[in-house]
Enzyme design. Structure first.
Site, PDB file in Angstrom:
ATOM      1  N   ARG A 232      24.463  22.830 -13.376  1.00 25.52           N
ATOM      2  CA  ARG A 232      23.893  22.388 -14.269  1.00 25.52           C
ATOM      3  C   ARG A 232      23.371  23.933 -13.753  1.00 25.52           C
ATOM      4  O   ARG A 232      22.049  24.222 -13.217  1.00 25.52           O
ATOM      5  CB  ARG A 232      22.535  21.407 -13.917  1.00 25.52           C
ATOM      6  CG  ARG A 232      21.888  21.831 -15.732  1.00 25.52           C
ATOM      7  CD  ARG A 232      20.494  20.574 -15.819  1.00 25.52           C
ATOM      8  NE  ARG A 232      20.689  21.126 -17.262  1.00 25.52           N
ATOM      9  CZ  ARG A 232      20.030  19.928 -17.441  1.00 25.52           C
ATOM     10  NH1 ARG A 232      20.319  18.391 -17.138  1.00 25.52           N
ATOM     11  NH2 ARG A 232      20.007  20.247 -19.142  1.00 25.52           N
ATOM     12  N   CYS A 233      24.170  24.441 -13.685  1.00 27.77           N
ATOM     13  CA  CYS A 233      24.121  25.889 -12.961  1.00 27.77           C
ATOM     14  C   CYS A 233      24.960  26.876 -13.345  1.00 27.77           C
ATOM     15  O   CYS A 233      25.951  26.517 -14.302  1.00 27.77           O
ATOM     16  CB  CYS A 233      24.276  26.265 -11.620  1.00 27.77           C
ATOM     17  SG  CYS A 233      24.714  27.528 -10.417  1.00 27.77           S
TER      18      CYS A 233
ATOM     19  N   GLU B  86      20.761  25.677 -18.083  1.00 26.25           N
ATOM     20  CA  GLU B  86      20.795  25.643 -17.241  1.00 26.25           C
ATOM     21  C   GLU B  86      19.537  25.888 -16.202  1.00 26.25           C
ATOM     22  O   GLU B  86      18.549  25.719 -15.145  1.00 26.25           O
ATOM     23  CB  GLU B  86      21.818  25.873 -16.226  1.00 26.25           C
ATOM     24  CG  GLU B  86      23.284  26.752 -16.734  1.00 26.25           C
ATOM     25  CD  GLU B  86      24.044  25.309 -16.995  1.00 26.25           C
ATOM     26  OE1 GLU B  86      23.508  24.483 -15.758  1.00 26.25           O
ATOM     27  OE2 GLU B  86      25.300  24.866 -17.644  1.00 26.25           O
TER      28      GLU B  86
ATOM     29  N   GLN C   2      35.069  19.138 -19.368  1.00 25.02           N
ATOM     30  CA  GLN C   2      34.299  20.226 -19.924  1.00 25.02           C
ATOM     31  C   GLN C   2      34.902  21.195 -20.357  1.00 25.02           C
ATOM     32  O   GLN C   2      35.012  22.223 -21.448  1.00 25.02           O
ATOM     33  CB  GLN C   2      33.392  20.625 -18.568  1.00 25.02           C
ATOM     34  CG  GLN C   2      32.504  18.883 -18.155  1.00 25.02           C
ATOM     35  CD  GLN C   2      30.952  19.967 -17.432  1.00 25.02           C
ATOM     36  OE1 GLN C   2      31.157  19.396 -16.383  1.00 25.02           O
ATOM     37  NE2 GLN C   2      30.475  20.876 -17.952  1.00 25.02           N
TER      38      GLN C   2
HETATM   39  O1  CDP Z   1      26.262  25.865 -22.090  1.00 26.76           O
HETATM   40  P1  CDP Z   1      25.859  24.799 -22.743  1.00 26.76           P
HETATM   41  O2  CDP Z   1      26.448  23.816 -24.062  1.00 26.76           O
HETATM   42  O3  CDP Z   1      25.958  23.664 -21.733  1.00 26.76           O
HETATM   43  O4  CDP Z   1      23.895  25.251 -22.749  1.00 26.76           O
HETATM   44  P2  CDP Z   1      23.562  26.008 -24.118  1.00 26.76           P
HETATM   45  O5  CDP Z   1      24.124  27.330 -24.543  1.00 26.76           O
HETATM   46  O6  CDP Z   1      22.062  27.113 -23.102  1.00 26.76           O
HETATM   47  O7  CDP Z   1      22.881  25.183 -24.736  1.00 26.76           O
HETATM   48  C1  CDP Z   1      22.210  23.742 -25.025  1.00 26.76           C
HETATM   49  C2  CDP Z   1      21.643  23.471 -26.321  1.00 26.76           C
HETATM   50  O8  CDP Z   1      20.989  24.042 -26.179  1.00 26.76           O
HETATM   51  C3  CDP Z   1      22.870  23.074 -27.065  1.00 26.76           C
HETATM   52  O9  CDP Z   1      22.911  22.440 -28.469  1.00 26.76           O
HETATM   53  C4  CDP Z   1      22.313  25.176 -27.659  1.00 26.76           C
HETATM   54  O10 CDP Z   1      22.804  25.071 -29.117  1.00 26.76           O
HETATM   55  C5  CDP Z   1      20.630  24.362 -27.636  1.00 26.76           C
HETATM   56  N1  CDP Z   1      20.238  26.215 -27.663  1.00 26.76           N
HETATM   57  C6  CDP Z   1      19.151  26.372 -28.705  1.00 26.76           C
HETATM   58  O11 CDP Z   1      19.302  25.410 -29.167  1.00 26.76           O
HETATM   59  N2  CDP Z   1      18.409  27.007 -28.326  1.00 26.76           N
HETATM   60  C7  CDP Z   1      19.407  28.299 -27.428  1.00 26.76           C
HETATM   61  N3  CDP Z   1      18.744  29.499 -27.749  1.00 26.76           N
HETATM   62  C8  CDP Z   1      20.019  28.093 -26.769  1.00 26.76           C
HETATM   63  C9  CDP Z   1      20.599  27.123 -26.655  1.00 26.76           C
END
Ligand code: CDP
Length: 806
Positions: free
Chosen positions: A384-385, A760, A237
């Site tokens: 997931r946190c 998360e 990761q």
């Molecule tokens: O770090 P991780 O990718 O696990 O988490 P995240 O930043 O929450 O994003 C998860 C997915 O959701 C990614 O593909 C982001 O681009 C999308 N996302 C989104 O479309 N809009 C947001 N405000 C937050 C995340």
């Protein structure tokens, strides 16, 4: 402009930028079985490694005899701690400042601990020979109960640090003590309790669980003796962190280590840390001169690599009699297993647990966490946190329900009364966190109205009366949870890993024909980064998302980054992407001004072009500007159109949500059925609503798994009794309820595009919501705190304790 000229809105739609439900580009290869995972990698002459593991949870290793294993045809080498000592790798540093045995050195400290590594021509030979390694053990008394870890007669787990009074996080008060960490104002919190009208105090337990990604942890190590270079493919990761830690441990210069994380089949925190399998595969490749693959099986994954939670949280709330919270206290014992291998930012041995005041306006609060060693596998990752936020949310959301019950208030009404109000943002919590933005009351109100909360409570009341009259054996529970997350680790003043500040990065190159590539230090494990980062660029630069390649997971090409976990990709790398775009755009503007022979300030941006203010017929599109950047730049300007940004966020982001679950519970079988689950999330500006929905569906499914059945359970002798999917609950489509999703949008004021993380959130809010629903079903009978996981047996037992089966 003629009628055929597309309008700005039409051009914007074509870009598939932010807000568009763009289909996931990575799925084209995934649905066709064309993903490239670690186990797909096959190199010429590749060998396979497998572990001999300890059947004991705690035992002295008297002798290891590898003769029989080494004699098996096809076995190339057998590595033990003695071999590793010759290269100074018998122990390795952990992310938490502790050290961890790579292979058993004198003792084993948990069941299935790695004892020897057998390297063979094929995987089956390695596995068969691993069973022939003869190990003589002398069993020792073991302890798997964290609440007994610091008693006077507890077994000494870590003989190597038995007499050390100072650990990586300050003084140690017992030989099985890892650290004590405190936050908040104790005196002020104590005073609130002295003066309180009403108080509650409950031991709220979040059991040990495991992220259990479908693809287990694995790697291929290939050491080139001639060049002195190591190439390591793996389920990482955080590839750059693996490179840096790998260099520090192996002493191979960092520029001679190439880390590649290909497609990853789910991580959920399990693939953040460094494991003995990686070290052994590297050493095996160095020793044999051939590439070596190591692939964990399911039992190994569940029982040895990175567990999560295992927090015992004695939580107290003080309130006035009319239901205003005045104080919060929490004393927690955190079970870290045999080595402290928690994946937290260095300064935070209990992660971001001090978000425990949640979404409520607590004037005073204090937490104290004692980490302890037990005879269990090491880990402590954010499944997931975001670094123990899930534990914190569970404690506060259970405690709020327990307090509402004591006050005889409706749990939603009690929450509404205590939620931080919109006008209080930016809000500084009693622990000093500055919540960036929120509109909590609107969210909770919307949730309650959508599910028909008032009617549901009326229906529940009728059901309770019918139950009392003996007309039904089914109870109805309504779970309410309101959560605030803290994600986007993080600001360098708060967060570092082994001294490396937790910024992240993006490098964007726009090619002459107007398409481009973006490389990042994050690494998608299923979150759809290839789709969504391109959408940010599309909106920022006016280049269609389809014309942008997003590449992650190669430390040779990507700028340095700290990886993907804890919903940090959008808050940190999403911001870096936007900022890199803005550098490119600024240069493009100068080129446009030069070409149009106007001043920079006379131009305005219009979706995919710069046009002359007041004269929109005169413009240069981004495609034209990209071409110009390679042949017609203003005198003195460097040619090319690319930029890199390292983003050190000024603050975390604070996504939030209101969840409501309606559940029917059969008191005779203990079985429960989720009738309805409604999740309202606010993650600020939404990049891809379809991906967000997918993230929420996945996170809720994992939350359902955790709340309703997951537990890594040990018997008294330290045997893991849940090390396979026969015993560890992984919900499938059959068990998974239907999810209703909804949203509000409160942009983050400090994030360049206003986005907060989301990945998360559903796990953080989901687990307490399910748990509150089960507890709520029994609350009218005087029950206060039925512990997770709420499987049929435990729910049946709870009903039994309440005398419902007589
Ligand atoms: O770090 P991780 O990718 O696990 O988490 P995240 O930043 O929450 O994003 C998860 C997915 O959701 C990614 O593909 C982001 O681009 C999308 N996302 C989104 O479309 N809009 C947001 N405000 C937050 C995340």
């Amino acid at each position: 402009m003629n009628d055929m000229t597309p309008t700005s809105a039409e051009r914007a739609e074509k870009l598939q930028g932010m807000g568009c439900k763009r289909k996931r580009v990575e799925d084209i290869r995934f649905v066709q079985g064309k993903g490239n995972y670690v186990d797909d990698i096959k190199l010429p002459g590749m060998l396979y490694g497998d572990f001999t593991r300890s059947p004991h949870a705690h035992a002295r290793v008297k002798k290891i005899d590898t003769t029989k294993a080494a004699a098996v045809p096809g076995v190339v080498a057998v590595i033990t701690a003695e071999t590793l000592k010759t290269v100074n790798l018998a122990w390795m540093p952990t992310l938490a400042g502790d050290v961890q045995m790579v292979l058993a050195d004198g003792k084993v400290l948990f069941q299935n601990q790695e004892v020897a590594f057998v390297i063979a021509e094929d995987r089956y030979t390695a596995a068969d020979a691993a069973e022939l390694v003869a190990v003589e053990y002398e069993a020792l008394p073991c302890n798997v109960d964290p609440l007994k870890a610091m008693s006077a007669d507890a077994a000494v787990i870590r003989e190597d640090i038995k007499d050390k009074k100072e650990g990586a996080h300050g003084p140690r008060k017992h030989y099985n003590h890892v650290f004590n960490w405190q936050a908040g104002d104790k005196a002020k919190a104590d005073d609130a309790f002295t003066k309180a009208d009403v108080t509650i105090k409950e031991m709220i337990v979040y059991p040990r669980v495991h992220p259990c990604p479908l693809e287990t942890c694995q790697c291929v190590a290939s050491f080139d003796k001639i060049k002195g270079e190591l190439t390591l493919w793996g389920t990482f990761q955080a590839p750059h962190v693996i490179r840096t830690v790998g260099s520090l441990i192996s002493k191979i210069p960092e520029h001679k280590i190439h880390v590649i994380a290909p497609d990853i089949g789910g991580g959920f925190g399990n693939k953040v840390g460094a494991y003995p399998g990686y070290i052994c595969a590297i050493v095996a490749s160095i020793v044999t001169g051939r590439p070596v693959k190591w692939v964990e099986d399911r039992i190994e994954n569940l029982s040895t690599t990175a567990f999560a939670r295992d927090f015992y949280m004695e939580t107290e709330i003080a309130a006035t009699k009319d239901g205003k919270v005045t104080g919060l206290r929490c004393y927690t014992v955190a079970d870290h297993g045999a080595f402290d291998a928690c994946a937290n930012a260095t300064k935070w041995p209990a992660g971001l647990f001090s978000i425990i005041s949640g979404s409520y306006d607590f004037p005073a609060a204090h937490v104290s966490v004692d980490g302890v060693y037990t005879n269990k596998a090491p880990g402590g990752v954010a499944y997931r946190c975001s670094f123990r936020v899930t534990e914190a949310a569970y404690a506060i959301e259970r405690a709020m329900d327990i307090m509402a019950q004591k006050l005889k208030m409706d749990p939603a009404e009690f929450r509404m009364k205590n939620l931080i109000r919109r006008e209080q943002f930016p809000y500084t919590s009693a622990f000093g966190w500055v919540y960036d933005s929120g509109d909590y009351q609107t969210a909770l109100k919307k949730a309650m109205e959508t599910v028909g909360y008032k009617q549901l409570r009326e229906e529940q009341k009728k059901r309770q009366e019918a139950f009392k009259r003996g007309e039904t054996r089914e109870l109805m529970g309504i779970g309410v949870a309101f959560f605030t997350e803290i994600v986007g680790a993080g600001p360098s003043r708060n967060c570092d890993i082994l001294g490396i500040a937790m910024f992240d990065s993006a490098e964007i190159r726009i090619h002459p024909t107007g398409s481009g590539i973006c490389r990042l230090g994050t690494k998608s494990q299923g979150q759809g980064h290839e789709t969504t980062y391109a959408q940010i660029i599309a909106t920022e630069l006016g280049i269609a998302a389809d014309n942008i390649t997003v590449e992650e997971g190669n430390t040779d090409t990507a700028p340095y980054g700290l990886g993907t976990y804890g919903s940090r990709s959008t808050p940190v790398s999403g911001a870096a992407t936007a900022m890199a775009c803005r550098k490119i755009k600024a240069k493009a503007q100068m080129i446009a001004a030069y070409m149009l022979e106007v001043h920079d300030d006379d131009l305005e941006w219009d979706v995919d072009r710069f046009r002359v203010k007041g004269n929109p017929e005169r413009f240069k599109t981004m495609t034209e500007l990209a071409w110009a950047a390679y042949h017609e730049v203003p005198p003195g300007m460097e040619p090319g159109l690319e930029a890199i940004n390292y983003y050190d966020p000024p603050n975390f982001t604070y996504p939030f949500g209101a969840y409501i679950c309606v559940m029917d519970v059969d008191v005779d079988t203990g079985s429960s059925k989720v009738r309805r689950f409604y999740a309202l999330d606010d993650c600020g500006t939404r990049i891809n609503p379809m991906i967000i929905e997918g993230q929420i569906h996945g996170g809720l499914t994992e939350a359902f798994g955790i709340a309703m059945g997951q537990e890594i359970h040990y018997d008294e002798d330290g045997n893991v009794t849940t090390a396979s999917l026969m015993d560890y609950f992984l919900p499938t489509a059959v068990e998974t309820p239907k999810w209703e999703t909804d949203w509000t949008t409160t942009p983050s004021p400090h994030h360049p595009i206003g986005a907060k993380g989301v990945g998360e959130s559903p796990n953080v809010g989901g687990v307490p919501c399910f748990s509150n629903a089960v507890n709520d079903a029994f609350a009218f009978l005087g029950s206060t705190n039925i512990a997770m996981p709420h499987d049929n047996w435990r729910t049946w037992t709870a009903a039994e304790k309440l005398g419902l089966h007589r």
